[in-house]
Design a protein around this motif. Structure first.
Motif, PDB file in Angstrom:
ATOM      1  N   VAL A  76       1.185  -1.501  -0.352  1.00 15.59           N
ATOM      2  CA  VAL A  76       0.041  -0.163  -0.141  1.00 15.59           C
ATOM      3  C   VAL A  76       0.764   1.287   0.392  1.00 15.59           C
ATOM      4  CG1 VAL A  76       0.028   0.031   3.178  1.00 15.59           C
ATOM      5  CG2 VAL A  76      -2.116   1.621   1.344  1.00 15.59           C
ATOM      6  N   TRP A  79       1.928   2.013  -3.770  1.00 16.40           N
ATOM      7  CA  TRP A  79       1.438   2.514  -4.227  1.00 16.40           C
ATOM      8  C   TRP A  79       0.729   3.990  -3.835  1.00 16.40           C
ATOM      9  CZ3 TRP A  79      -0.980   0.307  -8.878  1.00 16.40           C
ATOM     10  CH2 TRP A  79      -0.471  -0.903  -8.995  1.00 16.40           C
ATOM     11  N   SER A  80       0.832   4.174  -2.834  1.00 22.55           N
ATOM     12  CA  SER A  80       0.647   5.437  -2.566  1.00 22.55           C
ATOM     13  C   SER A  80       0.954   6.305  -2.444  1.00 22.55           C
ATOM     14  CB  SER A  80      -0.197   5.469  -1.133  1.00 22.55           C
ATOM     15  OG  SER A  80      -1.393   4.608  -0.512  1.00 22.55           O
ATOM     16  N   SER A  84       0.834   9.482  -5.305  1.00 21.18           N
ATOM     17  CA  SER A  84       0.764  10.860  -4.688  1.00 21.18           C
ATOM     18  C   SER A  84       1.699  11.562  -5.404  1.00 21.18           C
ATOM     19  CB  SER A  84       1.790  10.849  -3.031  1.00 21.18           C
ATOM     20  OG  SER A  84       0.957  12.261  -2.455  1.00 21.18           O
ATOM     21  N   PHE A  99      -4.625   4.454  -9.176  1.00 25.92           N
ATOM     22  CA  PHE A  99      -5.772   3.990  -8.089  1.00 25.92           C
ATOM     23  C   PHE A  99      -6.441   3.168  -8.743  1.00 25.92           C
ATOM     24  CE2 PHE A  99      -9.506   4.630  -5.311  1.00 25.92           C
ATOM     25  CZ  PHE A  99      -9.256   4.094  -4.579  1.00 25.92           C
ATOM     26  N   PRO A 109      -6.661   0.714   0.531  1.00 19.45           N
ATOM     27  CA  PRO A 109      -5.838   1.381   0.318  1.00 19.45           C
ATOM     28  C   PRO A 109      -5.736   2.599   1.921  1.00 19.45           C
ATOM     29  CG  PRO A 109      -8.481   1.654  -0.946  1.00 19.45           C
ATOM     30  CD  PRO A 109      -7.410   0.091  -0.835  1.00 19.45           C
ATOM     31  N   THR A 113      -3.330   6.843   0.883  1.00 19.13           N
ATOM     32  CA  THR A 113      -4.432   6.420  -0.578  1.00 19.13           C
ATOM     33  C   THR A 113      -5.320   7.810  -0.840  1.00 19.13           C
ATOM     34  OG1 THR A 113      -3.446   4.664   0.051  1.00 19.13           O
ATOM     35  CG2 THR A 113      -3.784   4.665  -2.371  1.00 19.13           C
TER      36      THR A 113
END
Length: 485
Positions: A76, A79-80, A84, A99, A109, A113
């Motif tokens: 996570v 990905w975040s 961002s 997303f 998320p 996120t």
């Protein structure tokens, strides 16, 4: 540490890399990446994620995405960080695409996120996507703390749904802090709801919550949109004298904007001269904008000179001065400005309006024929304009056309502005009576403003337009800005 011959390990770099968080830090970040490779720590998952976050924060999305693609496992945080980074760089559509990929990867998320995704939704005006994120938060019982709550408030307000923003704000209850209050006040200011903004400030201070610099950006912004010069002076003095907050360039910019819009150009110039900091593009741009409204060519030319010194490739300053010349019929000067822009390779930013229909964002530019339903849109627009002329006595405000054309050419040019194409598309696609929300990248012109007022009355539509300055809420033939923008 290195001079003392202490060898770094996989704990060292995750602490060091967050120090590099803007584009000016990128060379140092890359040199640190080289050190990570030299010490053979690049395979560590924490180090990889920290590197990804560093490149995202510094705006090097190509390097960030390459690291992301090379990761054997993505969590996570990775990905975040990437999402961002895309939001920070203004690539909001791609952020929402990432997303969706994240959801397909079955990675749940977190608050970080969701805040980034909500920010992307707000910038795009993607209300349906933002509402889906809010529903996700409720479904999985994600705690709406003040950070996520503030993100929801900002998203709803930027998407033209102020009532939903207010509901989120109220739902925070005793969790409301200075950030939540400031976010809500900035939203109210953008909508021109000055009295509500002032009342919220009184509520905040009566609850023993001290304001910060963002609070006063909201208060001064409310004064700007309301044309409240004395109140603006009072809040500026209060910020410094009562709360000990040092004014930033944004606060000075608000005051110059306030004086300029009120026609107090000399006062604005005296204020700039008294500033303890060097005026930047924001200050001179505010002065140029105010003097343009008044047709003060001399001040416009002086402000333009300062702007060019600070940012030689800024198109906005040249366009504003060109518009002043055009409004006063000085077509030779208009031609010279445009020739100078061409020689320097400066391109005017085209007007663009976007609307969300059934969860899909549709974009329009002036005279746009690229849309798959272009023929139907122009036919609908023709019907709308004809009805406005016959039933409301609409006459095109051709003084808004800043081109050396005959009257017929000016009327035609006005008819194809991007927001008019956007409203025609919405009238085709949205059920009668449903609100229309339009995002415009530039300031709405006077003629389009008049057309929106007339459509809101004749078609019984609530229309919300977000331009680069503020929100315009059209209802039953009138606008929330009271024709002051």
């Amino acid at each position: 540490m290195r001079r003392h011959s202490v060898t770094p390990d996989f704990h060292t770099f995750p602490f060091l890399l967050p120090s590099f968080n803007n584009p000016t830090h990128l060379p140092l970040g890359r040199r640190t990446h080289a050190q990570i490779l030299l010490f053979g720590l690049h395979a560590d998952p924490f180090v990889r994620t920290s590197l990804l976050n560093m490149y995202s924060s510094c705006g090097d999305l190509a390097s960030a995405h390459r690291l992301f693609d090379e990761m054997p496992e993505r969590n996570v945080i990775s990905w975040s960080s990437l999402i961002s980074g895309y939001v920070t760089c203004g690539r909001n559509r791609e952020a929402l695409g990432l997303f969706r990929e994240m959801q397909l990867s079955k990675i749940r998320p977190n608050e970080f996120t969701l805040s980034a995704v909500l920010s992307a939704c707000g910038r795009l005006g993607a209300l349906e996507e933002g509402k889906w994120v809010h529903a996700y938060v409720d479904k999985y019982n994600v705690e709406i703390d003040v950070v996520l709550g503030t993100s929801l408030i900002d998203m709803y307000a930027k998407c033209g749904s102020l009532e939903r923003a207010k509901l989120v704000f109220v739902s925070l209850g005793c969790k409301k802090d200075v950030k939540a209050y400031s976010a809500m006040m900035c939203c109210l200011a953008m909508y021109g709801l000055t009295e509500e903004c002032f009342k919220l400030f009184s509520e905040m201070t009566s609850n023993n919550i001290n304001p910060n610099s963002v609070t006063f950006v909201g208060l001064l912004g409310a004064c700007v949109h309301g044309g409240l010069v004395e109140e603006g002076r009072s809040y500026f003095a209060m910020m410094v004298e009562k709360f000990g907050i040092t004014p930033s360039i944004q606060h000075y910019g608000c005051m110059v904007d306030l004086y300029g819009r009120a026609g107090l150009i000399e006062e604005a110039e005296r204020f700039i001269a008294s500033m303890p900091v060097e005026p930047d593009e924001l200050i001179w741009g505010s002065l140029l904008s105010g003097s343009r409204t008044l047709g003060d060519v001399k001040t416009c030319e002086a402000a333009l000179k300062k702007l060019i010194e600070l940012d030689p490739l800024s198109s906005g300053a040249y366009v504003l001065l060109s518009n002043v010349y055009a409004k006063t019929g000085r077509w030779i000067e208009v031609k010279l400005i445009r020739q100078e822009m061409e020689v320097k390779g400066i391109k005017k930013v085209p007007g663009c309006s976007s609307v969300e229909v059934d969860g899909v964002i549709h974009e329009f530019v002036v005279g746009d024929e690229s849309h798959e339903e272009s023929e139907s849109i122009y036919a609908m627009l023709g019907e709308v304009m004809q009805r406005l002329r016959e039933e409301a006595g609409y006459v095109s405000d051709t003084k808004e056309v800043l081109l050396d054309l005959d009257e017929e050419g000016k009327v035609k040019t006005l008819s194809y502005h991007s927001e008019k194409l956007a409203i025609a598309f919405c009238l085709m696609k949205k059920r009668p009576g449903t609100p229309v929300r339009i995002i415009k990248n530039l300031r709405i012109c006077g003629d389009c403003h008049l057309v929106m007022k007339l459509i809101s009355k004749l078609y019984g539509r609530e229309i919300v337009v977000r331009d680069c300055n503020r929100f315009h809420h059209f209802r039953d033939g009138s606008c929330s800005c009271r024709d002051y923008w």
